[in-house]
Design an enzyme around this catalytic site. Structure first.
Site, mmCIF file in Angstrom:
data_model
loop_
_atom_site.group_PDB
_atom_site.id
_atom_site.type_symbol
_atom_site.label_atom_id
_atom_site.label_comp_id
_atom_site.label_asym_id
_atom_site.label_seq_id
_atom_site.Cartn_x
_atom_site.Cartn_y
_atom_site.Cartn_z
ATOM 1 C CG ASP A 90 -7.217 13.826 -1.274
ATOM 2 O OD1 ASP A 90 -7.845 12.886 -0.756
ATOM 3 O OD2 ASP A 90 -7.237 14.062 -2.501
ATOM 4 C CG HIS A 115 -11.065 13.977 3.079
ATOM 5 N ND1 HIS A 115 -9.913 13.251 3.303
ATOM 6 C CD2 HIS A 115 -10.934 14.514 1.833
ATOM 7 C CE1 HIS A 115 -9.123 13.322 2.242
ATOM 8 N NE2 HIS A 115 -9.722 14.085 1.343
#
Length: 292
Positions: A107, A272
């Site tokens: 991320d 995620h």
């Protein structure tokens, strides 16, 4: 007391004037630096770090502005540029005795890792990016109603003041929204870890917003300059991503291939937070990368 990575030692390491990073180090062997994402800390790597430490020196910092690392003010919009944060990582590794190292990021940490690979190719031997697109491509693929999935990018891109006040008014609801929405397996974020992430984020609202604001400004400028100059990642690169491309209408592997000549792109079947939801698969992918 915040959770820690078992068997790792902790320290604060100066990396720039007035900025020290909180870092966990464990294992022995060739160095691997792991960079966390939002809204997390170095703790997101706890499973993968412990696994890799059997063969490598594993270095897990909190990025500047996050966790227990320093959170400098951002008067000119460059304190949280990925170029600045990448320089932190190179300085950290060098201070710990490593001129060259492998680098993986998730991320936000992946954006820092990519910038480190572009700016410091002599230092980064291998690079992995988990569940993100390069900054310039991210803005290009978001459009129309589908861009609503990334509302936080637009909120935190606004000028200083309003985003910080809105988020600080209800930080647990804001940061908790992403922890809940993005985790396909809620058990991957046990209560103590989730609480640690929320506590760290509450204390870092201005710097987290500054990090995201940079990605709508100076980071775009840096990426665009690299694209115009043909600057690409020269080291072996592995990208692990969910399959968002079909929903948002882009070919993720093709976008990454424009940045990395030696690319392995893998679609991962999890949420995620893949280093916490699929740590064995992530560790295996990093080991494969390091053989290339």
């Amino acid at each position: 007391m915040n959770p820690t990575i078992p068997g790792f030692s902790y320290d604060r390491v100066p990396v720039a004037e007035g900025v020290a990073l909180h870092v966990a180090v464990g294992g022995s062997g060739s160095p691997v630096v792991l960079l966390h994402g939002f809204p997390q800390t170095h703790l997101m790597w706890r499973h993968v770090a412990a696994d890799l430490a059997a063969e490598h020196t594993v270095i897990c910092p909190d990025l500047r502005g996050y966790g227990d690392s320093d959170k400098p003010a951002d008067p000119d919009g460059t304190a949280y540029a990925k170029r600045t944060m990448a320089a932190d990582v190179v300085a950290l590794a060098r201070t710990l005795g490593h001129e060259r190292f492998a680098l993986a990021g998730h991320d936000r940490g992946a954006l820092v890792a990519v910038r480190a690979g572009l700016d410091h190719p002599a230092a980064v031997t291998h690079l992995a990016a988990l569940d993100v697109l390069p900054t310039l491509d991210m803005w290009d693929v978001l459009h129309g109603a589908t861009a609503a999935v990334a509302f936080h990018l637009y909120l935190m891109a606004q000028p200083p003041g309003l985003p910080e006040r809105l988020i600080a008014a209800t930080p647990d609801a804001f940061f908790g929204h992403f922890l809940d929405l993005w985790a396909r397996d809620p058990d991957a974020l046990p209560a103590g870890v989730r609480a640690a992430y929320l506590k760290a984020s509450r204390a870092a609202v201005p710097s987290i917003v500054a990090d995201y604001r940079a990605s709508a400004g100076v980071d775009v400028d840096h990426d665009r300059a690299d694209r115009e100059q043909g600057n690409r990642l020269r080291m072996p690169v592995t990208v692990l991503q969910q399959d968002w491309g079909a929903a948002l209408g882009y070919d993720a592997a093709a976008l990454w291939r424009a940045w990395a000549a030696e690319l392995r792109h893998v679609t991962v079947d999890c949420g995620h937070f893949m280093a916490e939801e699929a740590p064995a698969q992530v560790a295996a992918a990093l080991r494969e990368l390091l053989t290339r």
